[in-house]
Design an enzyme around this catalytic site. Structure first.
Site, PDB file in Angstrom:
ATOM      1  N   THR A  10       0.850  -1.184   0.000  1.00  0.00           N
ATOM      2  CA  THR A  10       0.000   0.000   0.000  1.00  0.00           C
ATOM      3  C   THR A  10       0.882   1.229   0.000  1.00  0.00           C
ATOM      4  O   THR A  10       1.893   1.274   0.702  1.00  0.00           O
ATOM      5  CB  THR A  10      -1.035  -0.011   1.150  1.00  0.00           C
ATOM      6  OG1 THR A  10      -1.868   1.139   1.033  1.00  0.00           O
ATOM      7  CG2 THR A  10      -0.379  -0.029   2.527  1.00  0.00           C
ATOM      8  N   GLU A  11       0.533   2.198  -0.854  1.00  0.00           N
ATOM      9  CA  GLU A  11       1.437   3.316  -1.140  1.00  0.00           C
ATOM     10  C   GLU A  11       1.761   4.147   0.096  1.00  0.00           C
ATOM     11  O   GLU A  11       2.778   4.826   0.141  1.00  0.00           O
ATOM     12  CB  GLU A  11       0.829   4.207  -2.233  1.00  0.00           C
ATOM     13  CG  GLU A  11      -0.423   4.958  -1.772  1.00  0.00           C
ATOM     14  CD  GLU A  11      -1.241   5.477  -2.942  1.00  0.00           C
ATOM     15  OE1 GLU A  11      -1.255   4.834  -3.986  1.00  0.00           O
ATOM     16  OE2 GLU A  11      -1.877   6.535  -2.780  1.00  0.00           O
ATOM     17  N   ASN A  12       0.869   4.108   1.094  1.00  0.00           N
ATOM     18  CA  ASN A  12       1.135   4.879   2.302  1.00  0.00           C
ATOM     19  C   ASN A  12       2.088   4.160   3.253  1.00  0.00           C
ATOM     20  O   ASN A  12       2.132   4.473   4.431  1.00  0.00           O
ATOM     21  CB  ASN A  12      -0.170   5.267   3.002  1.00  0.00           C
ATOM     22  CG  ASN A  12      -1.109   4.097   3.227  1.00  0.00           C
ATOM     23  OD1 ASN A  12      -1.268   3.238   2.359  1.00  0.00           O
ATOM     24  ND2 ASN A  12      -1.733   4.046   4.375  1.00  0.00           N
TER      25      ASN A  12
END
Lengths: 213, 218
Positions: A46-48
């Site tokens: 997940t990009e976060n």
């Protein structure tokens, strides 16, 4: 007999190699996680800032410090890792992520992706991580309905919406057909209740029929 | 110099009118809410805010925007279901927006913190966000020149600090914190707990104290 979103997700999941590092975009692509085979060894990014993302959190599992890119509470799998944003996007840009799955407004015959703006003058633009994912992931899978509400095809000879990335999409999964974008053109991989002729007429693209049809 | 432990009000007095302020967080995870509230109270204005989003609901960054303190927002994803404060200001032409792809946003701050003059990124090539930017083909692939984003002040949230300013974060609340900490003249970290030096495992420190100037407890 066009496919439901769940059926499309199942087909996408089937094409994700065991052990792949995968980013699932916000919205429809999130459904793909439900169809990954247990034991497939697929690791979700997940990009976060997380690898090894688990299913959505419920009840006591909800932790405001643990969310996905859609800012929904999620869980962590054993072997998960956290990292900061520059590292998270270095993973994409550096070609370490095997597959990403995103939605789209349009995909062109050359694999150009348009999924962040319709170019409407009063729209508030927002791009998030879509451009980084589009050019970074080794394979970009798009999951979308083939036809817009007005009946026009979203797989098009040339995108008319502003681009997210050039020549980056390798597969397009739709409710009526799956397409592979290859150096020789766009190939029909599989159809669901629609003929090759109708697909060619509606997309305006000289589609290559699947040898296995 | 090691970090100073301060009240939120004293800490944010580092912000001057017209400053560029880097604000951590991805949605609410990692959002330094106490520092933003103190900044609203303090009253600095004409600010450029660099953050992933442009405020949610009516609190935090949204409240800072609503108070008319922000001239420009640099972010990747302003439009959200609950971004009505930003949406209204933008449509009324009362706020400037620089839209930056999320990875370029992170890398531009990383470059600022690392002393890099500019860098070529493949992200955004062929899109409206690369228009007017210098590009170059390297090994057959096209890249766009991106410049660093430096902050006067960074407002971040971490989990635990030691008194010297070493920081550890918690889960995905880490997000932009470590990068922003390196990219500002003054870095202020809101933390849940402050421990004595030696109590944090040096192997586990994510942001070394050299990047941290002020610590604020809730």
């Amino acid at each position: 007999m066009s496919l439901s979103r769940e059926q499309m997700a199942e087909i996408v999941a089937r094409d994700i190699p065991d052990g792949a590092y995968v980013n699932l975009g916000i919205g429809q692509p999130t459904l793909v996680a439900d169809y990954l085979r247990p034991g497939s060894g697929v690791v979700l990014h997940t990009e976060n800032g997380m690898l090894g993302m688990g299913p959505p959190a419920t009840g006591d599992e909800v932790d405001p410090d643990l969310t996905n890119a859609g800012k929904q509470p999620v869980t962590e799998r054993p072997g998960a890792a956290y990292f900061h944003h520059a590292d998270s996007f270095a993973m994409m840009r550096g070609g370490h992520l095997d597959v990403c799955v995103m939605g789209a407004f349009q995909v062109s015959a050359a694999g150009d992706l348009a999924n962040w703006s319709t170019g409407a003058p009063d729209a508030i633009p927002a791009v998030g991580g879509a451009m980084d994912l589009a050019i970074g992931a080794r394979q970009v899978f798009v999951m979308m309905s083939l036809f817009a509400r007005d009946g026009s095809s979203k797989l098009v000879p040339e995108c008319t919406y502003p681009l997210t990335g050039r020549a980056c999409v390798s597969r397009v999964y739709t409710d009526v057909a799956t397409f592979a974008i290859e150096p020789g053109g766009v190939r029909i991989v599989e159809t669901f209740g629609i003929s090759d002729e109708e697909l060619i007429n509606k997309t305006g693209i000289p589609l290559v029929p699947s040898p296995f049809a | 110099m090691t970090a100073s432990i301060m009240s939120a009000a004293d800490a944010v007095a580092a912000v001057r009118d017209g400053d560029t302020v880097l604000v951590g967080g991805f949605g609410m995870a990692g959002m330094p809410v106490d520092l933003i509230d103190a900044l609203i109270e303090y009253g600095a204005t004409g600010l450029t805010i660099v953050s992933n989003n442009a405020g949610n609901g009516d609190t935090g960054l949204a409240a800072l925007l609503a108070a008319g303190r922000v001239r420009k927002v640099v972010c990747s994803f302003p439009r959200q279901a609950d971004s009505w404060v930003f949406d209204r200001l933008y449509r009324d032409g009362r706020i400037e927006l620089e839209l930056v792809p999320q990875g370029n946003l992170a890398e531009r701050m990383r470059a600022a913190g690392a002393g890099i003059g500019a860098f070529f990124s493949p992200t955004g090539v062929g899109t409206p966000l690369a228009e007017g930017k210098e590009s170059r083909v390297i090994d057959g692939r096209e890249y766009v020149l991106e410049y660093p984003i430096r902050g006067d002040v960074a407002l971040i949230r971490a989990h635990v600090a030691d008194r010297t300013g070493n920081l550890v974060y918690r889960k995905t609340a880490r997000n932009f914190g470590p990068v922003m900490a390196t990219a500002a003249t003054v870095t202020i970290a809101q933390v849940s707990r402050i421990v004595e030096p030696g109590e944090l495992d040096p192997e586990a420190v994510v942001t070394p104290a050299i990047y941290v100037d002020r610590l604020v407890l809730p």
